[in-house]
Structures are given as C-alpha cells and as structure tokens.
Design an enzyme around this catalytic site. Structure first.
Site, PDB file in Angstrom:
ATOM      1  N   GLU A 165      -4.224  15.788  -6.110  1.00 46.89           N
ATOM      2  CA  GLU A 165      -3.150  16.678  -5.630  1.00 46.89           C
ATOM      3  C   GLU A 165      -2.704  17.572  -6.762  1.00 46.89           C
ATOM      4  OE1 GLU A 165       0.078  14.451  -3.934  1.00 46.89           O
ATOM      5  OE2 GLU A 165      -1.174  13.488  -2.440  1.00 46.89           O
TER       6      GLU A 165
ATOM      7  N   ARG B  75      -0.348   6.676  -0.604  1.00 45.24           N
ATOM      8  CA  ARG B  75      -0.952   7.342  -1.758  1.00 45.24           C
ATOM      9  C   ARG B  75      -2.399   7.713  -1.447  1.00 45.24           C
ATOM     10  NH1 ARG B  75       2.976   8.608  -3.281  1.00 45.24           N
ATOM     11  NH2 ARG B  75       4.007   8.429  -5.287  1.00 45.24           N
TER      12      ARG B  75
ATOM     13  N   HIS C 286       1.713  16.230   1.119  1.00 47.35           N
ATOM     14  CA  HIS C 286       2.602  15.241   0.476  1.00 47.35           C
ATOM     15  C   HIS C 286       4.077  15.568   0.769  1.00 47.35           C
ATOM     16  CE1 HIS C 286       2.786  12.223  -3.093  1.00 47.35           C
ATOM     17  NE2 HIS C 286       3.819  12.048  -2.292  1.00 47.35           N
TER      18      HIS C 286
HETATM   19  P1  NAD Z   1       7.011  -1.504  -1.393  1.00 49.38           P
HETATM   20  O1  NAD Z   1       6.689  -1.968  -2.755  1.00 49.38           O
HETATM   21  O2  NAD Z   1       8.355  -1.755  -0.826  1.00 49.38           O
HETATM   22  O3  NAD Z   1       5.947  -2.122  -0.368  1.00 49.38           O
HETATM   23  C1  NAD Z   1       4.582  -2.229  -0.658  1.00 49.38           C
HETATM   24  C2  NAD Z   1       4.055  -3.451   0.071  1.00 49.38           C
HETATM   25  O4  NAD Z   1       2.656  -3.524  -0.202  1.00 49.38           O
HETATM   26  C3  NAD Z   1       4.666  -4.758  -0.416  1.00 49.38           C
HETATM   27  O5  NAD Z   1       5.195  -5.498   0.672  1.00 49.38           O
HETATM   28  C4  NAD Z   1       3.505  -5.498  -1.066  1.00 49.38           C
HETATM   29  O6  NAD Z   1       3.567  -6.888  -0.819  1.00 49.38           O
HETATM   30  C5  NAD Z   1       2.311  -4.892  -0.391  1.00 49.38           C
HETATM   31  N1  NAD Z   1       1.112  -4.964  -1.199  1.00 49.38           N
HETATM   32  C6  NAD Z   1       0.978  -4.748  -2.525  1.00 49.38           C
HETATM   33  N2  NAD Z   1      -0.307  -4.894  -2.903  1.00 49.38           N
HETATM   34  C7  NAD Z   1      -0.993  -5.223  -1.784  1.00 49.38           C
HETATM   35  C8  NAD Z   1      -2.373  -5.496  -1.519  1.00 49.38           C
HETATM   36  N3  NAD Z   1      -3.282  -5.466  -2.500  1.00 49.38           N
HETATM   37  N4  NAD Z   1      -2.734  -5.778  -0.250  1.00 49.38           N
HETATM   38  C9  NAD Z   1      -1.800  -5.796   0.741  1.00 49.38           C
HETATM   39  N5  NAD Z   1      -0.486  -5.556   0.569  1.00 49.38           N
HETATM   40  C10 NAD Z   1      -0.090  -5.269  -0.692  1.00 49.38           C
HETATM   41  O7  NAD Z   1       6.661   0.035  -1.390  1.00 49.38           O
HETATM   42  P2  NAD Z   1       7.303   1.171  -0.456  1.00 49.38           P
HETATM   43  O8  NAD Z   1       8.574   1.635  -1.033  1.00 49.38           O
HETATM   44  O9  NAD Z   1       7.281   0.698   0.947  1.00 49.38           O
HETATM   45  O10 NAD Z   1       6.241   2.347  -0.673  1.00 49.38           O
HETATM   46  C11 NAD Z   1       4.951   2.265  -0.120  1.00 49.38           C
HETATM   47  C12 NAD Z   1       4.097   3.427  -0.592  1.00 49.38           C
HETATM   48  O11 NAD Z   1       4.612   4.650  -0.098  1.00 49.38           O
HETATM   49  C13 NAD Z   1       3.999   3.594  -2.105  1.00 49.38           C
HETATM   50  O12 NAD Z   1       2.666   3.904  -2.439  1.00 49.38           O
HETATM   51  C14 NAD Z   1       4.863   4.816  -2.377  1.00 49.38           C
HETATM   52  O13 NAD Z   1       4.476   5.481  -3.537  1.00 49.38           O
HETATM   53  C15 NAD Z   1       4.571   5.619  -1.142  1.00 49.38           C
HETATM   54  N6  NAD Z   1       5.523   6.683  -0.826  1.00 49.38           N
HETATM   55  C16 NAD Z   1       5.022   7.870  -0.427  1.00 49.38           C
HETATM   56  C17 NAD Z   1       5.880   8.884  -0.062  1.00 49.38           C
HETATM   57  C18 NAD Z   1       5.349  10.221   0.335  1.00 49.38           C
HETATM   58  O14 NAD Z   1       5.980  11.217   0.048  1.00 49.38           O
HETATM   59  N7  NAD Z   1       4.234  10.296   0.999  1.00 49.38           N
HETATM   60  C19 NAD Z   1       7.265   8.675  -0.113  1.00 49.38           C
HETATM   61  C20 NAD Z   1       7.744   7.442  -0.508  1.00 49.38           C
HETATM   62  C21 NAD Z   1       6.858   6.437  -0.864  1.00 49.38           C
HETATM   63  C1  MLT Z   2       7.242   8.799  -3.819  1.00 51.98           C
HETATM   64  O1  MLT Z   2       6.409   7.982  -4.229  1.00 51.98           O
HETATM   65  O2  MLT Z   2       8.444   8.648  -4.010  1.00 51.98           O
HETATM   66  C2  MLT Z   2       6.770   9.941  -3.012  1.00 51.98           C
HETATM   67  O3  MLT Z   2       5.419  10.111  -3.077  1.00 51.98           O
HETATM   68  C3  MLT Z   2       7.545  11.202  -3.187  1.00 51.98           C
HETATM   69  C4  MLT Z   2       7.373  11.951  -4.469  1.00 51.98           C
HETATM   70  O4  MLT Z   2       6.286  11.986  -5.004  1.00 51.98           O
HETATM   71  O5  MLT Z   2       8.337  12.495  -4.980  1.00 51.98           O
END
Ligand code: NAD
Ligand code: MLT
Length: 522
Positions: free
Chosen positions: A261, A232, A279
């Site tokens: 964004e 993010r 993104h």
């Molecule tokens: P998740 O919840 O499975 O994993 C997040 C991890 O972060 C967890 O293991 C948690 O323990 C850890 N965490 C939480 N707070 C913390 C802190 N303060 N310090 C250290 N570690 C901490 O999440 P995920 O499904 O792996 O997603 C991760 C990120 O990716 C999210 O922000 C999600 O929105 C983003 N994402 C982005 C895209 C994109 O299009 N760019 C796509 C999918 C997900």
């Molecule tokens: C997500 O958090 O799932 C990704 O950022 C993708 C999206 O925004 O759709």
C-alpha cells in the site's frame, strides 16, 4: 511534569489530538514526505504515525532522542516493537479508537459484495440499467465464518447476528465459553471454510497469519463463498484469491487492505465480482478524532515518564487508581536505594505489603526498577527497558507481596546486597515517607539528597552533625533520630535542603562519635 518535546508526525492525524499537544507546549512537526523520514526523525522525541510509516530497527538507530512511537490506530505490523523495546522506546497505540468503524466497514463491504452495489452504481452512472446482471444474495440464514474473534471480530459478529446470519469462528486463543457468549461456534479453519458462505478476516498480520487464506484453503470452499478482508493485506493471498474467483472456485471478494500500500494494481482489480476500497476501514471522522486524541494523550504521558495505559511494550497490567499514587514513591525508593547499595546486587527484591498486594503490582516493580537503573545508567531508563537493564547487568528481580503491612496501610520495600529501604504514603494527602532503612525505623519525607548517619548514642553527637552541616551552609529540612539495634548506637536520617558537599560528608565520617555516613540521592 510538563515536558516540551519535538513531536514528529508523518501521516495525516486529526487536528484535535495535534492541537492538544501544541497546547501542552510541544513542537508538533508535521512532515508527510516519507522519503525524508530518516532525516526528519533525527532529534524527534516522539513519532506519531499510522500504517504507512515503517518504524524499522535502522530508523530507531538514527532516532537517538526518540522516547515514544505513537500509532494512531491498531495495527503494529509496520513497527519493529522488539527493536523499540531494546532501545527503551515506548510503543503505544489506540486500540479502541477505530474498531467500530472497521466493523461497520466490514458490514458495508459484506453488503456491497452480496448486492453488487458498486458495480450496479457504476453501470447506472455510465448509462446502463442492468437489473438482471447484478442480482445478489441475501445474508439471512447464511453462514458467516469469522477468522479472528477479537475486538473487531466480535463487533462484526454482533452486527451479523442482527442480519440473521449463523456465526462460526476460527480463533485458537478464544475459549469456547467466550465464543458461546457471543453466539458464535468455534471451529477449525478448514471446517470454517467448508461451511462458510461469507468469510471475514480480523487477524493481526504476523508470520503465522501471512498467507493464511491461500490457494489450498480456498480450494476447500463452497462455490458460493465470498471473502472479506478489512484486517491487513497479505493475510489473504491476493493472487490465490483472484485465481479462485476467476476460476469459479469461489464467488467473490471485498477487500480493503493490500499486501503493498498504496497500490493501484492488483490481480483483483479486473474482476467484476470483487469490491475494493483503499484501506478505508478506519476512515471515519469519529475514528480519526478518537485515534488522534487517544494517541496525543498517550504520547504526553510517555513524554512525562508517567504510566501509559496503551503502551504495548510495557510488561505490566494497567495501573489502577490504587496503584498509581505509589509509582512516584516506588521510583524514588529505587533511586535512593541505588545510592544506598552502591552497586547492582545479584538479587533485587521488590516487596509490596498491604492492600495493594491484592492487585497486579508489576507496574510498581517496574517503577522501582526505573528509579534504580535510571540512577546508574547512562541511557534513559523507562518502563519499557527497565527489565532489560536488570537482565543486562545480571540482576535477578524478585517480586514478593504480603497482604498485611505492619503500622501502615501499604508498604513498599526494596532489598538487595544486604541493604533495604521501605516507604509508605501517609495522611489524607498521601504524602511520601521513608519509614525504614536497614531495619532502622524513621518517619522522614524522601528528598533529593539524604544522609543516614550512624553514631555513638551519647550526648552532643547530634549537635556536632548539625554544626558541621550548618558551618557548610547546609540547612536541615527534615530529620528523625532513633536507636540502632547495636547497643550504644543511634542512627539519624537527615533530609538537607541542598546537596551536601563531598568534603562535608568526609568531615562527618571523620568526626568523633560518627560510625558511618550513607549519602543517598533520590
Ligand atoms: P484483536 O487483537 O482484538 O483481535 C485479533 C484476534 O485474532 C484475537 O482474538 C486473536 O486471538 C486472533 N488471532 C491472533 N493470531 C491468530 C492466528 N494465528 N490464528 C487465528 N486467530 C488469531 O485485533 P482487532 O482490533 O480486532 O484488529 C483486527 C485487525 O484489523 C488487525 O489486523 C488490525 O490492524 C486491523 N484493522 C484494520 C483497519 C482498517 O482500516 N482496515 C482498522 C482497524 C483495525
Ligand atoms: C489500523 O490498524 O488501525 C487501521 O488499519 C487504520 C490505520 O491504518 O490507521
């Protein structure tokens, strides 16, 4: 139950999921102009979004019909989940849908950054053969620091291992043992930055994580560090990152997400050793299909009032195949009990007995609360706001369980205010039965309207009740008669086919030999 609802969709969602909702008879209203969101949301029963729609407390105030917000993806930083919970609006996401795509995009950016692929590509297309300028670095034997070892962090670890990278991670919520199973060494954030050649961020955006990768931390890094953020915008401070790269404190960055964004301006955009994408982490056909289909399924379940596996603001574990059939029974018992007790008791006990007691039965208790408070509340009561309803009315909810149940495989009981009701499921088809009310044993299928009549245990009283109901045109579908504990007293539970008019209930209460009549609504 088929519920036809108006579903507002405010961002691009794959057709498969939306078609599923249309096929179920729902009105799918796609309105992508977010400046008109406050107008379009009025009257919507469900709202399907991605990351651009801001679901604020103010929007929820306007969306008075809203039952569910479906986030076709993972991140919920654009949804005020506590405000939704207060209003009883379920928030669901599709947590598995795009994790592979996000992990693969991370690897794409990692490689693109290490080998300057976009820069060399742009130069060559512009007519420049720049072999020396775009020399890169290998991934093998380098240290990858993973910040956030959750779903995506783990998939990135698996993939980076195949490239021969050494893996360290910072995640205070993951055990050392679990990290070891992934082949990752857990370290502090400072230690990670000291050791890493590549740092990749996979955190949720929260108050704690915003700006986590900032100037002070970057000053501790090796000059060879490259930062990747596919999580993010704002977790990595863009200005601090740009300054660190420009000043040679670190080597470069690859960034998919931005604090604001959409954007076409960032201090990072002018730097040669920065690779950026708008993104795109979840922008694959597979991820979008999965997100659309999952969110359509979740929204349908929520609209039908069923248990929703990916609800983020329901305080319960997933309902498994054993528990699921008991949810309608628990809800029905909750409704019947609210009319039996006639008020909110100070303590409401929900007891599970038998095999089911071995499971996490919070969802069964939620179903009972949904039924109980749904019967007495003006507002719609859902799995989301049922515990809040109890708190608001000063009702202490106690969940108890016992591994054994007399006479039945499983028994659900609701007690409070000196009254109680128990139910069970019987037979191959799992039919619902009321088996006990206030310690009187019965065997009657629950019905929308029921009467529990206590009477003198002497001939003719049952006939009298039948005659009074018959004269009022009320047919009896089911009935069970038993002896009450008090000597000379009997009790009957009647399931009439229709509502029994209040005047008939009063006539029953006045009839000779009748001690009491409880009218239950289920
Ligand atoms: P998740 O919840 O499975 O994993 C997040 C991890 O972060 C967890 O293991 C948690 O323990 C850890 N965490 C939480 N707070 C913390 C802190 N303060 N310090 C250290 N570690 C901490 O999440 P995920 O499904 O792996 O997603 C991760 C990120 O990716 C999210 O922000 C999600 O929105 C983003 N994402 C982005 C895209 C994109 O299009 N760019 C796509 C999918 C997900
Ligand atoms: C997500 O958090 O799932 C990704 O950022 C993708 C999206 O925004 O759709």
């Amino acid at each position: 139950m088929k519920v036809v609802a108006r579903i507002l969709v405010t961002e691009e969602i794959a057709d498969g999921g939306l078609d599923r909702l249309r096929a179920a008879g729902h009105e799918v209203d796609v309105q992508l102009d977010l400046t008109q969101l406050f107008t379009h949301v009025v009257g919507a029963h469900a709202l399907i979004i991605r990351s651009a729609t801001q679901v604020t407390a103010e929007l929820l105030d306007v969306a008075t019909e809203l039952m569910v917000v479906g986030r076709a993806g993972i991140g919920l930083d654009n949804v005020d989940v506590p405000a939704a919970t207060r209003r009883g609006v379920m928030v669901v996401n599709a947590p598995q849908s795009n994790i592979v795509s996000a992990a693969e995009h991370t690897m794409a950016l990692l490689l693109a950054q290490a080998r300057n692929v976009p820069q060399a590509h742009a130069a060559l297309k512009a007519g420049r053969w720049e072999r020396t300028r775009w020399e890169g670095v290998e991934l093998a034997d380098k240290t990858l620091g993973i910040v956030g070892l959750g779903r995506i962090g783990k998939l990135v670890a698996d993939r980076a291992k195949a490239f021969g990278m050494r893996l360290v991670a910072y995640d205070p919520f993951i055990s050392v043992e679990r990290a070891r199973q992934m082949g990752v060494e857990l370290v502090s954030l400072d230690q990670l930055v000291l050791e890493a050649d590549f740092l990749t961020v996979h955190l949720p955006k929260t108050k704690e994580t915003t700006g986590l990768i900032g100037r002070d931390l970057l000053l501790k890094a090796k000059p060879s560090l490259r930062v990747i953020n596919v999580a993010r915008g704002g977790i990595v401070d863009e200005q601090a990152l740009a300054d660190a790269i420009r000043d040679g404190v670190i080597a470069g960055a690859a960034i998919d997400v931005f604090a604001t964004e959409p954007t076409t301006e960032s201090p990072l955009f002018g730097l040669d050793s920065v690779v950026v994408t708008p993104h795109l982490g979840a922008s694959t056909r597979e991820a979008q299909d999965k997100a659309g289909e999952t969110i359509a399924d979740m929204v349908q379940l929520a609209l039908a009032g069923d248990f929703v596996p990916f609800a983020v603001n329901v305080d319960a574990a997933e309902a498994n195949e054993t528990l699921r059939p008991y949810l309608p029974l628990a809800e029905r018992l909750g409704r019947l009990f609210s009319s039996l007790v006639g008020r909110s008791p100070s303590v409401l006990e929900i007891c599970t007995e038998g095999d089911i007691a071995g499971y996490d039965t919070r969802i069964v208790a939620l179903a009972a609360l949904k039924g109980f408070f749904g019967a007495i509340s003006e507002e719609p009561v859902t799995y989301v706001n049922a515990p809040q309803q109890a708190k608001d009315r000063g009702v202490e909810v106690r969940e108890t369980s016992s591994a054994t149940a007399a006479d039945f495989v499983n028994v659900l009981t609701i007690r409070g205010g000196g009254r109680s009701i128990s139910g069970a499921m019987v037979g191959r088809r799992g039919e619902q039965r009321i088996i006990e009310i206030d310690d009187h044993h019965f065997d009657v299928p629950p019905a929308d309207h029921m009467l529990m009549v206590k009477n003198d245990d002497r001939p003719g009283v049952i006939g009298l009740v039948g005659t009074l109901l018959g004269d009022a045109g009320v047919n009896i579908a089911d009935m069970d008669v038993g002896r009450a504990d008090e000597p000379g007293t009997a009790v009957m539970l009647i399931a009439p086919t229709d509502v029994v008019p209040e005047a008939v209930i009063e006539a029953l209460r006045r009839a000779p030999g009748i001690i009491s009549v409880d009218a239950l609504v289920g």
